[in-house]
Scaffold this motif. Structure first.
Motif, PDB file in Angstrom:
ATOM      1  N   PRO A  30      10.696 -47.476  60.506  1.00  0.00           N
ATOM      2  CA  PRO A  30       9.739 -47.854  61.348  1.00  0.00           C
ATOM      3  C   PRO A  30       8.621 -48.339  61.102  1.00  0.00           C
ATOM      4  N   LEU A  31       7.851 -47.991  59.837  1.00  0.00           N
ATOM      5  CA  LEU A  31       6.671 -48.611  59.474  1.00  0.00           C
ATOM      6  C   LEU A  31       6.981 -50.270  59.239  1.00  0.00           C
ATOM      7  N   SER A  32       7.945 -50.627  58.697  1.00  0.00           N
ATOM      8  CA  SER A  32       8.345 -52.027  58.281  1.00  0.00           C
ATOM      9  C   SER A  32       8.565 -52.771  59.500  1.00  0.00           C
ATOM     10  N   LEU A  33       9.121 -51.953  60.512  1.00  0.00           N
ATOM     11  CA  LEU A  33       9.370 -52.763  61.939  1.00  0.00           C
ATOM     12  C   LEU A  33       8.018 -53.010  62.712  1.00  0.00           C
ATOM     13  N   THR A  34       6.979 -51.905  62.563  1.00  0.00           N
ATOM     14  CA  THR A  34       5.755 -52.009  63.174  1.00  0.00           C
ATOM     15  C   THR A  34       5.151 -53.339  62.441  1.00  0.00           C
ATOM     16  N   VAL A  35       5.024 -53.524  61.395  1.00  0.00           N
ATOM     17  CA  VAL A  35       4.560 -54.211  60.483  1.00  0.00           C
ATOM     18  C   VAL A  35       5.188 -55.712  61.041  1.00  0.00           C
ATOM     19  N   LEU A  56      -2.029 -60.867  53.945  1.00  0.00           N
ATOM     20  CA  LEU A  56      -0.754 -61.467  53.401  1.00  0.00           C
ATOM     21  C   LEU A  56      -0.243 -60.458  52.217  1.00  0.00           C
ATOM     22  N   VAL A  57      -1.000 -60.085  51.368  1.00  0.00           N
ATOM     23  CA  VAL A  57      -0.586 -59.375  50.313  1.00  0.00           C
ATOM     24  C   VAL A  57      -0.133 -58.096  50.877  1.00  0.00           C
ATOM     25  N   GLY A  58      -1.019 -57.156  51.654  1.00  0.00           N
ATOM     26  CA  GLY A  58      -0.553 -55.976  52.358  1.00  0.00           C
ATOM     27  C   GLY A  58       1.107 -56.398  52.870  1.00  0.00           C
ATOM     28  N   VAL A  59       1.238 -57.378  53.827  1.00  0.00           N
ATOM     29  CA  VAL A  59       2.488 -57.501  54.208  1.00  0.00           C
ATOM     30  C   VAL A  59       3.701 -57.529  53.099  1.00  0.00           C
ATOM     31  N   GLY A  60       3.292 -58.675  52.161  1.00  0.00           N
ATOM     32  CA  GLY A  60       4.318 -58.702  50.943  1.00  0.00           C
ATOM     33  C   GLY A  60       4.510 -57.369  50.411  1.00  0.00           C
ATOM     34  N   LEU A  61       3.542 -56.523  50.203  1.00  0.00           N
ATOM     35  CA  LEU A  61       3.712 -55.227  49.321  1.00  0.00           C
ATOM     36  C   LEU A  61       4.469 -54.341  50.299  1.00  0.00           C
ATOM     37  N   ALA A  63       6.769 -55.277  52.471  1.00  0.00           N
ATOM     38  CA  ALA A  63       8.126 -55.807  52.285  1.00  0.00           C
ATOM     39  C   ALA A  63       9.052 -55.340  50.917  1.00  0.00           C
ATOM     40  N   LEU A  64       8.029 -55.290  50.039  1.00  0.00           N
ATOM     41  CA  LEU A  64       8.658 -54.946  48.664  1.00  0.00           C
ATOM     42  C   LEU A  64       9.082 -53.574  48.852  1.00  0.00           C
ATOM     43  N   LEU A  65       8.200 -53.120  49.341  1.00  0.00           N
ATOM     44  CA  LEU A  65       8.497 -51.364  49.423  1.00  0.00           C
ATOM     45  C   LEU A  65       9.653 -51.240  49.857  1.00  0.00           C
ATOM     46  N   ILE A  85       7.031 -43.508  47.812  1.00  0.00           N
ATOM     47  CA  ILE A  85       7.026 -44.401  48.767  1.00  0.00           C
ATOM     48  C   ILE A  85       6.151 -44.373  49.896  1.00  0.00           C
ATOM     49  N   PRO A  86       6.058 -43.076  50.561  1.00  0.00           N
ATOM     50  CA  PRO A  86       4.763 -43.024  51.393  1.00  0.00           C
ATOM     51  C   PRO A  86       3.510 -42.963  50.804  1.00  0.00           C
ATOM     52  N   LEU A  87       3.638 -42.364  49.569  1.00  0.00           N
ATOM     53  CA  LEU A  87       2.202 -42.504  48.708  1.00  0.00           C
ATOM     54  C   LEU A  87       1.755 -44.212  48.575  1.00  0.00           C
ATOM     55  N   LEU A  88       2.604 -44.784  48.228  1.00  0.00           N
ATOM     56  CA  LEU A  88       2.164 -46.376  47.887  1.00  0.00           C
ATOM     57  C   LEU A  88       2.233 -47.049  49.260  1.00  0.00           C
ATOM     58  N   ASP A  89       2.698 -46.402  50.366  1.00  0.00           N
ATOM     59  CA  ASP A  89       2.329 -47.131  51.758  1.00  0.00           C
ATOM     60  C   ASP A  89       1.050 -47.221  52.106  1.00  0.00           C
ATOM     61  N   PHE A  90       0.262 -46.242  51.635  1.00  0.00           N
ATOM     62  CA  PHE A  90      -1.215 -46.317  52.065  1.00  0.00           C
ATOM     63  C   PHE A  90      -1.683 -47.586  51.409  1.00  0.00           C
ATOM     64  N   ILE A  91      -1.458 -48.085  50.375  1.00  0.00           N
ATOM     65  CA  ILE A  91      -2.171 -49.585  49.835  1.00  0.00           C
ATOM     66  C   ILE A  91      -1.618 -50.626  50.646  1.00  0.00           C
ATOM     67  N   PRO A  92      -0.686 -51.016  50.969  1.00  0.00           N
ATOM     68  CA  PRO A  92      -0.492 -52.079  51.856  1.00  0.00           C
ATOM     69  C   PRO A  92      -1.182 -51.865  53.296  1.00  0.00           C
ATOM     70  N   ILE A  93      -1.077 -50.639  53.762  1.00  0.00           N
ATOM     71  CA  ILE A  93      -1.558 -50.440  55.018  1.00  0.00           C
ATOM     72  C   ILE A  93      -3.155 -50.628  54.963  1.00  0.00           C
ATOM     73  N   GLY A  94      -3.882 -50.193  53.863  1.00  0.00           N
ATOM     74  CA  GLY A  94      -5.310 -50.571  53.551  1.00  0.00           C
ATOM     75  C   GLY A  94      -5.464 -52.107  53.568  1.00  0.00           C
ATOM     76  N   LEU A  95      -4.732 -52.686  52.762  1.00  0.00           N
ATOM     77  CA  LEU A  95      -4.897 -54.186  52.673  1.00  0.00           C
ATOM     78  C   LEU A  95      -4.878 -54.757  54.059  1.00  0.00           C
TER      79      LEU A  95
END
Ligand code: ADP
Length: 559
Positions: A30-35, A56-61, A63-65, A85-95
C-alpha cells in the motif's frame, strides 16, 4: 508471488495463512502504491517535483525497500526481523516529505503505513508504539535539524501534530489488534479442542467397528423409528441362512417358532419388538430351513440419550443351536434312564412291601428292611421328579378346592415326618380359602416348599406358612429362617438341576428339580411363584393361584 496475487484478487485463503514473505510484501505494497500515485501526480501536474534530489532519493529508497521485501527469505530469518522494513520506511518518507516541500503537501501522512504495520504486528507493543511515534517525529524534525536554516521553536512545532496523530492511530490499532488476537487465540484453542475431539471420535468409531465385527454375536442397532443404523458381519451371515440379503426386511426372513415349522408372526419378531421399545432376553427363534436350521437366542436393550428418552435399541442374535441340542439330549437321556429305573424299582418296592408284611421277622432283618424301604422311597421320589421334569409342564385338572384345609394338612404331615427337631412350624392360614386348583399337584408344590424349608434350615428356626386372599387371588407363602441364598443364586433357583454351592457342600440330599416342577405346576394354573431370600437369614417362597367362585352347597375337592 502467486499467493500474493491471488490474495489481492481475493480468491483464496486467509491473510495469516500466507507465508511470511507474502505477508511482508502485501503489507509494504500500500505504501509503495501510494508513492507510485504521488509519482504519477508529479509527472502529470508537478514536474518541478523531480528537481528535488531528496524526493528522488526517497522514492528510490522506497522502491529498494519493496525489492528487499521481495528478495529476503523472511521465513528463514528470526520472526521479528521483518520489523526492520517499517522502521526503515520512515527514512524515504522523511526524504520525500522534505523533497516535496510545498509542491505536494501531506506526504508526511505516509508515515501512517509503517505506524499501522508496527502497531498491528503485535510484537513488542510498547517498543513498536514508541518507534512509530519517534519515526513520525523524525520525519518532521530531522529536516529542521539537517538544513542550514536556524532551528527555532516555531520550526520545531510547525508539524508537531503529525507524530501525535500517528501515536493515536498506533494506539488504536494496537488495541484493536490485541482484541482480535485474543479472539483468534480463543478460536484457535477451540479449533484444537475440536480437532482432538474429532480424532477421539474417529478412534472410537474404529474401535467400535473392530469390536462389533469381531464378536461372534449378530448385532443390529435401531434408531428411534426402528430403522437399522448399524449391523455387523455376523448378522449378515445369519441373515443369509434365512434367505435374506443385507436389505431384506425382517418379515421376509424365514424365521420359525419352537417346532421349527410354524412361521413366527411379524409382530413377534425380535427387531419389530425392539423397535416398539420392548426389552427382552433369551428370546428363542428357529432360523432358516431344515436341515441347516439354527436356533438363535435374541435379546434387546434400549438406548437412551442424556435426557433419558429412548433413542433406539440394540438387538443381539446369539447362535445357541449346539446348546439347545445338548439340552435336548440331556432331557432325553434323563427321561430314558428314569423310565429304565422305574420298572425294576416298582418290582423292588412291591417285594419289599411283601417282605415287610411277613409276621415275626428277626429284629435285625426288620430294621434292615426298614432302611431298604426308606431308600427305595427316596429313589422312587427321585425317579418321579426326573420323569416329570423330562415330560415338561404337567397336566392339571383344576377344581374348587378347600385351600385352607389342604395347607393345614400338609403342615401337619410335614411336622409328623420332620426329622429336624430344631424346626418349629407356625400355621397362619386364613380359614375358608377356596382355590381353583388341582389339589394333588398343589400338594406336590406345598410338600416341596415345606421339605426345602426344613432341609435348608440345618440350625432350626421357625417355618411359617401364611395363606390369604390378596388382590382376588389366593396367596400362600412359606417362610424359613434357614441358610438363605445370595442374589446370584436366587436368579437360578427355579431352573432345572439348580443347586446352591452351600447345599452341595453340606451334602443335603436333592437334585435341584423340586422348584422347577413346582413352578411348572403353578404356572399351569395361571399363577405365579416367586422367591425372596437373604443369605444367612432365610427365604420366603410365595405362590398365587386363582380364587374359585363356587356356588353355595357344592362339594369341594379335597386331598
Ligand atoms: P433340591 O432341594 O432337590 O435340591 P429344589 O429345586 O427344591 O431342589 O431346590 C433347588 C435349590 O434351591 C436347592 O438345591 C437349594 O440350593 C435352593 N433352595 C431351595 N429352597 C431353599 C430354601 N428354603 N432355603 C435355601 N435354599 C433353598
Amino acid at each position: 508471488m502467486d499467493k500474493v496475487l491471488s490474495y489481492l484478487t481475493l480468491d483464496r485463503g486467509q491473510f495469516h495463512e500466507l507465508t511470511l514473505r507474502a505477508r511482508v510484501i502485501l503489507t509494504q505494497l500500500p505504501l509503495s502504491l501510494t508513492v507510485l500515485l504521488i509519482l504519477v501526480g508529479g509527472v502529470l501536474f508537478h514536474r518541478d517535483l523531480f528537481e528535488s534530489r531528496s524526493f528522488l532519493v526517497g522514492v528510490g529508497l522506497q522502491a529498494l525497500l519493496l525489492v528487499v521485501c521481495v528478495l529476503v527469505p523472511w521465513d528463514r530469518l528470526p520472526h521479528a526481523s521483518f520489523l526492520v522494513i517499517p522502521l526503515l520506511d520512515f527514512i524515504p518518507i522523511g526524504l520525500m516529505r522534505y523533497g516535496a516541500g510545498t509542491v505536494i503537501t501531506g506526504v508526511g501522512l505516509l508515515a501512517v503505513f509503517p505506524v499501522i504495520w508496527l502497531a498491528a504486528s503485535g510484537l513488542f507493543p510498547r517498543a513498536a508504539l514508541t518507534a512509530g511515534f519517534l519515526g513520525s517525529l523524525g520525519v518532521v524534525w530531522v529536516p529542521v535539524f539537517v538544513t542550514d536554516a536556524e532551528v527555532s521553536s516555531q520550526s520545531l512545532t510547525q508539524s508537531f501534530l503529525l507524530p501525535f496523530i500517528m501515536l493515536a492511530i498506533g494506539v488504536t490499532i494496537r488495541v484493536m489488534t490485541a482484541s482480535m488476537m485474543a479472539q483468534q487465540a480463543v478460536v484457535e484453542e477451540k479449533d484444537r479442542a475440536l480437532q482432538v475431539l474429532l480424532e477421539e471420535s474417529a478412534r472410537r468409531e474404529r474401535l467400535l467397528d473392530t469390536v462389533v465385527n469381531s464378536v461372534d454375536v449378530g448385532l443390529v442397532a435401531l434408531d428411534d423409528a426402528g430403522r437399522p443404523v448399524l449391523t455387523n458381519r455376523k448378522l449378515e451371515k445369519l441373515r443369509a441362512l434365512t434367505g435374506g440379503a443385507g436389505d431384506t426386511a425382517e418379515e421376509d426372513l424365514r424365521i420359525y417358532q419352537q417346532d421349527g415349522e410354524t412361521v413366527m408372526p411379524a409382530t413377534r419378531r425380535p427387531t419389530r419388538r425392539a423397535a416398539e421399545g420392548q426389552v427382552f432376553s433369551d428370546y428363542l427363534l428357529w432360523w432358516g430351513e431344515r436341515p441347516g436350521q439354527r436356533v438363535l437366542s435374541t435379546s434387546s436393550r434400549v438406548m437412551t440419550n442424556q435426557a433419558g428418552t429412548r433413542e433406539g435399541s440394540v438387538v443381539t442374535f446369539n447362535d445357541v443351536t449346539e446348546l439347545v441340542a445338548a439340552l435336548n439330549a440331556k432331557d432325553e437321556f434323563v427321561a430314558t434312564v428314569s423310565h429304565e429305573l422305574r420298572t425294576p424299582l416298582t418290582a423292588i418296592r412291591g417285594y419289599l412291601e411283601l417282605l415287610t408284611s411277613i409276621p415275626d421277622l428277626e429284629p435285625e432283618v426288620a430294621s434292615g428292611l426298614e432302611v431298604v424301604s426308606r431308600n427305595s422311597e427316596r429313589l422312587h421320589k427321585l425317579v418321579v421328579d426326573l420323569l416329570s421334569a423330562a415330560e415338561g409342564p404337567p397336566e392339571i385338572t383344576p377344581a374348587p378346592t378347600d385351600f385352607s384345609g389342604l395347607v393345614s394338612r400338609r403342615i401337619a404331615q410335614a411336622e409328623e415326618g420332620n426329622s429336624n427337631p430344631l424346626v418349629r412350624f407356625e400355621d397362619l392360614t386364613d380359614a375358608g380359602l377356596v382355590a381353583l386348583c388341582d389339589a394333588s399337584r398343589i400338594t406336590q408344590v406345598l410338600d416341596n416348599l415345606l421339605s426345602n424349608a426344613i432341609k435348608y434350615s440345618p440350625d432350626g428356626g421357625r417355618v411359617t406358612v401364611r395363606a390369604a386372599e390378596v388382590d382376588g387371588e389366593v396367596e400362600c407363602s412359606v417362610t424359613d429362617e434357614g441358610s438363605g441364598m445370595s442374589p446370584e443364586e436366587l436368579e437360578g433357583v427355579f431352573s432345572k438341576f439348580f443347586r446352591t454351592s452351600g447345599a452341595r457342600n453340606a451334602a443335603i440330599p436333592g437334585v435341584g428339580l423340586g422348584l422347577a416342577i413346582a413352578q411348572g405346576i403353578v404356572q399351569r394354573h395361571g399363577g405365579t411363584i416367586t422367591c425372596r431370600s437373604v443369605e444367612g437369614e432365610g427365604s420366603v417362597f410365595t405362590f398365587r393361584l386363582p380364587l374359585a367362585h363356587i356356588e353355595q352347597g357344592r362339594p369341594l375337592q379335597a386331598q
